[in-house]
Enzyme design. Structure first.
Site, PDB file in Angstrom:
ATOM      1  N   GLN A   1      20.064   5.506  33.882  1.00  0.00           N
ATOM      2  CA  GLN A   1      18.999   5.951  34.791  1.00  0.00           C
ATOM      3  C   GLN A   1      19.574   6.578  36.066  1.00  0.00           C
ATOM      4  OE1 GLN A   1      19.050   3.017  33.231  1.00  0.00           O
ATOM      5  NE2 GLN A   1      17.027   2.181  32.878  1.00  0.00           N
TER       6      GLN A   1
ATOM      7  N   ARG B   1       9.136   4.377  33.067  1.00  0.00           N
ATOM      8  CA  ARG B   1       9.839   3.132  33.368  1.00  0.00           C
ATOM      9  C   ARG B   1       9.912   2.985  34.877  1.00  0.00           C
ATOM     10  NH1 ARG B   1      12.812   5.376  36.400  1.00  0.00           N
ATOM     11  NH2 ARG B   1      13.896   3.419  36.624  1.00  0.00           N
TER      12      ARG B   1
ATOM     13  N   ASP C   1      12.363  -5.785  39.903  1.00  0.00           N
ATOM     14  CA  ASP C   1      11.340  -5.814  38.849  1.00  0.00           C
ATOM     15  C   ASP C   1      10.458  -7.045  38.973  1.00  0.00           C
ATOM     16  OD1 ASP C   1      13.577  -4.000  37.669  1.00  0.00           O
ATOM     17  OD2 ASP C   1      11.720  -3.572  36.592  1.00  0.00           O
TER      18      ASP C   1
ATOM     19  N   ALA D   1       9.365  -0.465  37.692  1.00  0.00           N
ATOM     20  CA  ALA D   1       8.298  -1.469  37.803  1.00  0.00           C
ATOM     21  C   ALA D   1       6.964  -0.920  38.333  1.00  0.00           C
ATOM     22  CB  ALA D   1       8.803  -2.638  38.646  1.00  0.00           C
TER      23      ALA D   1
ATOM     24  N   LYS E   1      17.579  -4.335  37.492  1.00  0.00           N
ATOM     25  CA  LYS E   1      18.387  -3.713  36.438  1.00  0.00           C
ATOM     26  C   LYS E   1      19.733  -4.405  36.270  1.00  0.00           C
ATOM     27  CE  LYS E   1      17.492  -1.183  34.144  1.00  0.00           C
ATOM     28  NZ  LYS E   1      16.978  -1.667  32.827  1.00  0.00           N
TER      29      LYS E   1
HETATM   30  O1  MRU Z   1      14.530  -0.538  32.755  1.00  0.00           O
HETATM   31  P1  MRU Z   1      13.939   0.244  33.904  1.00  0.00           P
HETATM   32  O2  MRU Z   1      14.487   1.618  34.026  1.00  0.00           O
HETATM   33  O3  MRU Z   1      12.426   0.188  33.887  1.00  0.00           O
HETATM   34  O4  MRU Z   1      14.413  -0.576  35.158  1.00  0.00           O
HETATM   35  C1  MRU Z   1      14.059  -0.132  36.435  1.00  0.00           C
HETATM   36  C2  MRU Z   1      14.655  -0.942  37.502  1.00  0.00           C
HETATM   37  O5  MRU Z   1      15.313  -1.927  37.283  1.00  0.00           O
HETATM   38  C3  MRU Z   1      14.306  -0.545  38.884  1.00  0.00           C
HETATM   39  O6  MRU Z   1      15.364  -0.801  39.736  1.00  0.00           O
HETATM   40  C4  MRU Z   1      13.095  -1.368  39.318  1.00  0.00           C
HETATM   41  O7  MRU Z   1      12.068  -1.242  38.371  1.00  0.00           O
HETATM   42  C5  MRU Z   1      12.574  -0.957  40.617  1.00  0.00           C
HETATM   43  S1  MRU Z   1      11.932   0.655  40.518  1.00  0.00           S
HETATM   44  C6  MRU Z   1      11.123   1.088  41.905  1.00  0.00           C
END
Ligand code: MRU
Length: 347
Positions: A194, A44, A235, A46, A246
């Site tokens: 996370q 997970r 994202d 982005a 998030k």
């Molecule tokens: O649902 P996730 O864990 O994939 O969400 C991740 C996030 O929201 C991160 O903050 C975003 O992807 C940036 S990661 C470099």
């Protein structure tokens, strides 16, 4: 190892559903199972899912039995559709897949096998670029952190959310590597935690001092002057600078503005989607309600309770102080600045 790697026709992922208890690696030999791993969040973040999807396209090429270039391109189009459906909000996924499709369409190829080999090379290039990009982001962003600062961080944006090094957490890491004293307040980031499970694990390994807080404590720390700046990832960033990230990011940004705390979103240009003029058009993933009603498989709500579970929210650009990219920090007006960096200029 990197979050995502390729070894002899297998995509190897660090299984992020097992951390921090176990550091295990899972191998995938077809794009269908890889798409499932993205949906289930084995991988997970982005940029990490963008690179994984690019490797997924390489797998689709290898496993396709097509003999002609047209037949292979048609199989790749099917694989692209499957992979992009895995998670809707992070535009990096579409970006990684599109880059592979475009490469496969190139007229320079004379055989299907040439395309297959090119897809593997391109996936490696995407992965390598991600690491280099993150280090550049870190160098630009570290200038925003002064010695002794406390940074509030949301979700996980570290090496695990990318191929390596990280974005917002990469900025913190760069400042730490420069010898600055940085303290991190880590939002636990419900519902999937996370922050608690992944960010805390990464900070521990990097030797960066941190304290874990519940998401609802962030306002308290900001209003009592205990936060110098907020750093989050992204994202998808729309053309006007609205940021999807998030769930909980929007509330943090509003509280930061109310308390005069600088608030930065940190992301590579592959997260910028200039095709969307504003954040209203960003698709927000809704995940299963069980992620809210239970924790580690144990119910935390009365039987039969239902829940809403948007995985992301959109922060209007007026709440942002700046957007940190590999081309520097973009400030207001974001539409102009983002267009410029997307054309390759320095911010
Ligand atoms: O649902 P996730 O864990 O994939 O969400 C991740 C996030 O929201 C991160 O903050 C975003 O992807 C940036 S990661 C470099």
């Amino acid at each position: 190892m990197r979050t995502v790697e390729w070894e002899k026709g297998t995509v190897r992922l660090i299984d992020q559903t097992k951390l921090p208890w176990e550091l295990t690696v899972v191998g995938y030999r077809d794009h269908e199972r890889l798409a499932e791993a993205i949906s289930k969040m084995v991988v997970r973040g982005a940029p990490a899912i963008g690179a994984t999807a690019a490797y997924g396209m390489a797998l689709a090429g290898l496993t396709s039995e097509a003999e002609t270039m047209d037949a292979l391109r048609s199989d790749l189009a099917d694989a692209a559709e499957r992979l992009t459906l895995a998670r809707p909000t992070a535009v990096n996924l579409v970006w990684g897949v599109e880059r592979q499709l475009q490469l496969a369409r190139d007229e320079q190829w004379t055989t299907a096998d040439e395309i297959r080999a090119a897809l593997i090379r391109e996936a490696h290039a995407i992965a390598d670029e991600d690491v280099a990009t993150n280090k550049r982001i870190g160098a630009h962003g570290a200038k925003l952190i002064s010695d002794g600062n406390t940074v509030l961080h949301h979700c996980n944006t570290g090496a695990l959310a990318t191929v390596d090094y990280g974005t917002a957490l990469g900025v913190i890491r760069a400042a730490h590597e420069q010898g600055k004293q940085v303290h991190v307040l880590v939002d636990e980031t419900r519902p999937r935690l996370q922050g608690a499970l992944l960010t805390a694990w990464e900070l521990e390994r990097l030797g960066i001092p941190f304290e874990l807080i519940v998401d609802s404590a962030a306002g308290h720390f900001m209003s009592t002057g205990q936060v110098d700046l907020v750093l989050v990832g992204a994202d998808r960033i729309a053309g006007n600078g609205d940021v999807a990230n998030k769930i909980g990011t929007y509330s943090l940004a509003v509280m930061a503005k109310e308390n005069g705390v600088p608030f930065y979103s940190v992301a590579p240009r592959s997260t910028v989607d200039l095709s969307l003029p504003s954040g209203d058009q960003i698709p927000v993933e809704e995940r299963p309600g069980e992620e809210v009603t239970s924790l580690f498989g144990k119910s935390i709500a009365p039987e039969g309770a239902t829940a809403r579970n948007p995985a992301f929210d959109v922060t209007p650009h007026r709440y942002l102080t700046g957007i940190v990219t590999e081309k520097g920090v973009v400030y207001l007006p974001f539409d102009l600045g983002l267009r410029r960096v997307m054309e390759g200029e320095e911010a």
